[in-house]
Design an enzyme around this catalytic site. Structure first.
Site, PDB file in Angstrom:
ATOM      1  N   GLY A   1       0.821  -1.200   0.000  1.00 59.69           N
ATOM      2  CA  GLY A   1       0.000   0.000   0.000  1.00 59.69           C
ATOM      3  C   GLY A   1       0.854   1.248   0.000  1.00 59.69           C
ATOM      4  O   GLY A   1       2.068   1.186  -0.164  1.00 59.69           O
ATOM      5  N   GLY A   2       0.179   2.366   0.181  1.00 65.12           N
ATOM      6  CA  GLY A   2       0.881   3.623   0.161  1.00 65.12           C
ATOM      7  C   GLY A   2       1.890   3.773   1.287  1.00 65.12           C
ATOM      8  O   GLY A   2       2.800   4.574   1.214  1.00 65.12           O
TER       9      GLY A   2
ATOM     10  N   ASP B   1      -7.159   9.781   1.213  1.00 61.92           N
ATOM     11  CA  ASP B   1      -6.705   8.869   0.161  1.00 61.92           C
ATOM     12  C   ASP B   1      -7.802   7.863  -0.184  1.00 61.92           C
ATOM     13  O   ASP B   1      -7.573   6.660  -0.227  1.00 61.92           O
ATOM     14  CB  ASP B   1      -5.427   8.151   0.628  1.00 61.92           C
TER      15      ASP B   1
ATOM     16  N   VAL C   1       2.318  -5.141   2.978  1.00 63.91           N
ATOM     17  CA  VAL C   1       1.341  -5.758   3.866  1.00 63.91           C
ATOM     18  C   VAL C   1       1.524  -7.265   3.812  1.00 63.91           C
ATOM     19  O   VAL C   1       1.680  -7.840   2.728  1.00 63.91           O
ATOM     20  CB  VAL C   1      -0.100  -5.403   3.436  1.00 63.91           C
TER      21      VAL C   1
ATOM     22  N   GLY D   1       3.578   1.045   2.791  1.00 68.50           N
ATOM     23  CA  GLY D   1       4.540  -0.038   2.889  1.00 68.50           C
ATOM     24  C   GLY D   1       3.886  -1.364   2.619  1.00 68.50           C
ATOM     25  O   GLY D   1       2.688  -1.448   2.336  1.00 68.50           O
TER      26      GLY D   1
END
Ligand code: NAG
Ligand code: NAG
Ligand code: NAG
Length: 889
Positions: free
Chosen positions: A537-538, A652, A542, A540
């Site tokens: 994701g934005g 976001d 997962v 880092g």
């Protein structure tokens, strides 16, 4: 000395002829064609600086080229005349060394000779005689036979550039020049692969088109070729479909050139025979100053403030850095030594804290899940390995092979757990003087060696065992990274220092409402050492994990959190952890140790909405499900905005942040995280982390960011739910034509083109004006929709997109309208005129196009000089003319 005489004679004659013809020819450069037999040299065309042939438009020239006027290297080349850009070179490996040496065009082809008559370069033999050499208006230099069929062309043999209408096929390579005056092959390459376009230096990757913030992936599928055209840079599939694209402002000609510094530049020209570039037309990568392999020379340390050396290194005389203790950094060339694969012992020098290497971003680890000593052993056993990086949190080991470039300081962005070490050969004892007696020399060498050896054995035995134990007990703190050599010198006080840091690490911060706090070891157990990565994701990567009670979780490893303290982090975590709503992903726990920040969320087995909604194959998301997703997500956002003590703006909202699970669960993810970033980072985060396409216009103006900013993004998501594809799609139609500026009042739209426009929000607006809603629904659903609901969703979406934030409904109203429990608003067409601008190809802040570049520039300007520059921005990309701007503002 005797033989040159007869050879010189014709040369002298030729020279004389040349001087004569020079007088005749002065300024008479051939246009489009030259026919055999023809001769050119720099001297023969000295008045035109070697230019002997021009395309009919004048945009391109064939030239005996003398780059940087160095007088001893001449090349047969093609130049883009207005910008003096060299787009092709024939004899790059073997330049002509004399300005009088000729280039011949005969019926057999072109040959380039050096001064003593040896052919240094020529075209291959052909089956038919050459009738002409032609330079066309696209910059292609071709040999034609009597029927004008192409025998040979420069477009098939790209050097470091391609131009519009040229294709670089898969497997094709652009190779940089060595310098601005030496066009021989340098060390940088652009490769087109079946999946991507990548830049490499000495075999290691330093940029990837698919990772670039401005690129958009359109289709899965194998890449057939790379090309640029008037609307952007593309990787095409064999059927002409776009695999990856970078949208750029309209231009007639583009030149893609891999510079000798390793930067890839896409230069754009408004018209082919002018040097004027459209505003915002440049595309240069890698964009970060530290992302070039040699940004600071070999072993240099690139920081936001400039170049320096890592802590245990000092500037060396030949640009770059060297270990300050005098030891020698190894190079691959020593592998082939007579010593037989390097038999001398090697040791390692630490690079200090927060240092990383450009190639690590792209290379898979050489080893994963093992400890740092295995990593070091791996490097020691590989002669081509010059150093290694070890990521303490993922237990990944990266080797630096073949060549050492610059390092990147990551302290400013934080979150680096990497330990870097460079392989060295220990320095010889400094006292190997030649004047002293051999005895004292021997002692001088031997004594320290023996002492050192004893010390090493004793101390390392003690330290290594204690170090191992501690490492097992707690993750290694990056600030502990030291020269590995120090292991042997570590005194007990060093060990005490280690223990103290670990105690610091474990300090308990008591904040009421904190969710479960995990240690890093526990997280490793939960994720099985970060075995299964389920997304990036934005913030880092997962990873999938399982709690001891058997429930599945998603563990997010937060990267790029600023120098934020643990306490602040925990405060935010307490806020996020206390938010419970059926449509918000629940935070189960967290971990903060040293620089590490991890969040443990409940697991959503169907992944994010974009996966279900945009996938080309597999089961479709049916209309009913889409409505449920819309309502669920709207409720979740409404709760964030109004339901908690503290209003939380998501910042976001996009399909990637809406998660689905079996049983119709819909949950918003990543909320509250924007606050974990510094204001500067949050600017970056919103503009660079994939929010393109969902960004409200106020991100570009100085208007405040409010909950209505989320509403705008949600409107974009609603439209994608209706259509089942990204708002800016692959099917780019010929927008941007000669229509009058009908955007001024927003009512005289071109509804006839509604179906054709690729920008779906515009199609939705036009569909709304024509009251034809059903056509807007995803065609793949083949009519399995409720017409009245399509109308409702489109209308709600358009209301969300109102340019004036005050005219947008609140999230609670949006949820109510979608559920049908609140009266439906009527979209205000006057506040939606800006969509026409975006739809016409003038990519605005709300789409994924060239605006990305513009936007980033704006933010970076704003970041540097405070908010002033942002306030002076009109809020629109400056490559729009004022007449184009007249409408929406
Ligand atoms: C540019 O090229 C066009 C044709 O493509 C030609 O009409 C025009 O005169 C050229 N302009 C210059 C400055 O050479
Ligand atoms: C070849 O092309 C040139 C210029 O484009 C033209 O003048 C000539 O007639 C052509 N020759 C043939 C055989 O087509
Ligand atoms: C560039 O190529 C893309 C993809 O095929 C196409 O959609 C677009 O219209 C082209 N642009 C121009 C100016 O030809």
């Amino acid at each position: 000395m005797g033989s040159p005489m007869p050879m010189r004679l014709p040369l002298v004659v030729l020279l004389l002829l040349g001087v004569v013809s020079l007088r005749v020819r002065a300024g008479k450069v051939a246009t489009e064609l030259v026919k055999p037999d023809f001769t050119a040299s720099y001297l023969l065309f000295i008045d035109t600086y070697g230019v002997f042939l021009a395309s009919t438009s004048g945009a391109f020239q064939a030239v005996v080229y003398n780059p940087a006027s160095q007088q001893d290297r001449y090349y047969l080349a093609v130049l883009h005349a207005p910008s003096k850009t060299c787009v092709w070179v024939a004899n790059r490996a073997v330049p002509i060394t004399d300005r009088a040496a000729p280039l011949h065009l005969t019926a057999r082809g072109i040959s380039v000779e050096d001064p003593n008559g040896t052919v240094v370069w020529s075209t291959p033999p052909f089956g038919a005689p050459v009738a002409a050499l032609r330079l066309d208006n696209s910059g292609n230099l071709a040999l034609l036979d009597g029927r004008n069929a192409t025998l040979w062309q420069s477009f098939d043999r790209p050097t470091d550039s391609i131009v519009s209408s040229q294709r670089l096929p898969v497997g094709g390579i652009l190779t940089s020049a060595a310098s601005d005056s030496d066009l021989s092959e340098g060390d940088y390459r652009l490769n087109v692969t079946a999946a991507d376009a990548v830049l490499t230096w000495m075999g290691s990757l330093y940029w990837r088109l698919s990772n670039d913030v401005n690129s958009i992936k359109d289709h899965d599928g194998a890449v057939a070729y790379m090309a640029v055209n008037g609307t952007g840079l593309y990787l095409f599939a064999a059927d002409g479909g776009v695999v990856i694209q970078v949208a750029l402002p309209a231009a007639e000609l583009r030149i893609v050139k891999l510079g000798y510094d390793g930067k890839l530049l896409v230069a754009s020209f408004a018209s082919a025979n002018s040097s004027s570039t459209p505003m915002g037309g440049g595309f240069e990568v890698p964009s970060g100053g530290c992302d070039l392999p040699l940004s600071c020379g070999a072993l240099g340390l690139c920081t936001p403030k400039g170049c320096t050396c890592p802590p245990l290194f000092a500037a060396s005389h030949d640009s770059g850095c060297a270990p300050s203790n005098g030891s020698t950094v190894l190079s691959v060339s020593s592998c082939g030594d007579a010593t037989g694969g390097r038999s001398f012992p090697v040791s390692y020098v630490s690079l200090g804290n927060g240092v990383t290497y450009y190639a690590i971003k792209f290379a898979p680890p050489a080893l994963a899940g093992d400890n740092i000593s295995s990593c070091q052993e791996l490097c020691t056993s590989n002669c081509a390995c010059l150093g290694y990086f070890y990521d303490d949190s993922s237990l990944s080991c990266y080797l630096v092979l073949h060549q050492l470039g610059s390092f990147i300081n990551t302290n400013s962005t934080g979150g680096s757990d990497k330990l870097g070490y460079i392989k060295v050969q220990s320095s010889q004892a400094p006292s190997s003087s030649n004047s002293s007696s051999s005895n004292s020399t021997l002692i001088a060498i031997l004594l320290p060696t023996i002492i050192a050896f004893v010390l090493i054995v004793v101390v390392s035995a003690v330290v290594i065992t204690s170090w191992r134990k501690e490492r097992r007990r707690a993750g290694r703190h990056p600030s502990r990274s030291r020269d590995l050599q120090l292991r042997r010198q570590r005194s007990p006080s060093d060990s005490a220092h280690l223990v103290r840091e670990i105690v610091d690490d474990g300090d308990d911060i008591v904040i009421p409402g904190l969710p479960t706090r995990f240690t890093h070891d526990e997280i490793e157990d939960i994720t099985n050492s970060f075995r299964i990565k389920i997304g990036a994701g934005g913030f880092g990567a997962v990873y999938k994990g399982e709690l001891p009670d058997g429930s599945l979780v998603a563990v997010k490893k937060i990267q790029g959190v600023g120098m934020q303290g643990k306490r602040e982090f925990c405060t935010e975590i307490a806020v996020i952890g206390n938010i419970h709503h059926i449509n918000l992903v629940r935070l189960r726990g967290f971990c903060t140790e040293g620089q590490r920040r991890l969040l443990v969320y409940e697991y959503m087995n169907r992944g994010s909405l974009d996966r279900s909604l945009f996938r080309p194959t597999g089961p479709l998301l049916e209309w009913k499900e889409r409505i449920d997703v819309a309502i669920g997500a709207a409720r979740g956002l409404a709760y964030l905005h109004f339901g908690c003590d503290q209003r939380i703006i998501h910042c976001d909202v996009k399909p990637e942040n809406i998660l689905l699970a079996d049983g119709g669960q819909v949950k918003i993810a990543d909320f509250g995280l924007a606050k974990l970033l510094t204001p500067e980072q949050s600017g970056l985060f919103t503009t660079m982390r994939g929010t393109r396409g969902y960004l409200a216009p106020e991100w570009l103006s100085n208007a405040p960011i409010t909950d209505r900013t989320d509403v705008y993004s949600f409107g974009m998501v609603l439209l994608e739910l209706v259509r089942g594809r990204k708002n800016r799609s692959e099917h780019v139609s010929d927008v941007g034509g000669g229509e009058a500026s009908d955007s001024s009042n927003g009512t005289t739209g071109s509804s006839s083109r509604a179906a054709k426009s690729d920008y779906f929000p515009l199609a939705a607006l036009e569909g709304h004006e024509a009251r034809r809603y059903a056509e807007l629904a995803d065609p793949r659903l083949q009519g399995r929709v409720v017409a009245e609901e399509v109308e409702r969703v489109v209308k709600v979406a358009l209301c969300c997109l109102h340019e004036d934030p005050h005219l947008r409904p609140s999230m609670a109203v949006v949820a109510g309208m979608l559920e049908g429990t609140m009266e439906l608003w009527e979209p205000r067409v006057q506040s939606l005129g800006f969509l026409r601008l975006y739809g016409r190809g003038f990519t605005g802040p709300a789409d994924g196009g060239g605006s990305g570049i513009k936007l980033n520039q704006m933010w970076s300007v704003g970041d540097r000089s405070g908010t002033t520059s942002l306030t002076t921005m009109s809020g629109w990309p400056s490559y729009m003319s004022s007449s184009q701007l007249s409408g929406p503002r």
